[in-house]
Write an enzyme that holds these catalytic residues in place. Structure first.
Site, PDB file in Angstrom:
ATOM      1  N   GLY A   1      60.874  28.329  -6.547  1.00  0.00           N
ATOM      2  CA  GLY A   1      61.227  28.586  -8.026  1.00  0.00           C
ATOM      3  C   GLY A   1      62.377  27.708  -8.377  1.00  0.00           C
TER       4      GLY A   1
ATOM      5  CD  GLU B   1      64.609  30.192  -9.086  1.00  0.00           C
ATOM      6  OE1 GLU B   1      65.409  29.404  -9.575  1.00  0.00           O
ATOM      7  OE2 GLU B   1      64.380  29.953  -7.737  1.00  0.00           O
TER       8      GLU B   1
HETATM    9 ZN    ZN Z   1      68.144  28.180  -6.270  1.00  0.00          ZN
END
Ligand code: ZN
Length: 172
Positions: free
Chosen positions: A46, A137
């Site tokens: 991510g 994220e």
């Molecule tokens: Zn991170």
């Protein structure tokens, strides 16, 4: 598509709150392509735009197994609509906090509303690693890192280690 430099802690940019995207157009798609390349190059699952220094609410992810086919996911302006009260624990790492890992508790499931690569509104019902990853994220969009959930002592030890590493690195 270009591999960009990933910003690492300590860096003020990582603490910035990212801004909403008005429109998903060519520039945003180019940014998402570059982010995906950068993430794959660094073997991450991510990446948020701020990690390459761009304070926009954009995330790319791919939690598929390495050997299998790639399954890129793109999230623009993601919003958590619902969180499960039960928690799940994963050992987390972060491309902006290199070589540091810690067990973090997060809601085990969440529903996320977002715009996709084409600017279409989508709803994702996430659980397992996907739920943990999207929450990690999305923290980046608020200037939060996973080490912020650790004790003050642990966190300052990690930041000290990373700072030392930086001052000893000559990028030639
Ligand atoms: Zn991170």
């Amino acid at each position: 598509m270009t591999v960009k430099t990933i910003i690492t802690e300590p860096n003020k940019l990582l603490r910035q709150v990212s801004k909403s995207v008005d429109h998903v157009g060519k520039d945003e798609q180019k940014l998402m392509d570059d982010m995906l390349d950068t993430m794959y190059d660094a073997n991450g699952i991510g990446l948020a735009a701020i990690q390459i220094g761009i304070p926009k609410r954009i995330i790319v992810m791919d939690i598929s197994k390495k050997e299998g086919e790639k399954e890129p996911r793109y999230f623009v302006n993601p919003v958590i609509k619902n969180k499960d009260p039960s928690k799940a624990t994963y050992e987390e790492g972060c491309l902006s906090v290199p070589n540091q890992f810690a067990e973090i508790d997060r809601p085990s499931k969440c529903d996320v509303e977002y715009l996709d690569y084409n600017g279409e509104k989508q709803l994702l019902k996430a659980d397992g690693l996907l739920a943990t990853c999207i929450q990690h994220e999305m923290d980046h969009l608020e200037g939060i890192l996973f080490i912020d959930y650790l004790s003050k002592l642990k966190k300052s030890m990690i930041i000290k280690k990373l700072s030392k590493l930086k001052s000893n690195t000559a990028i030639l």
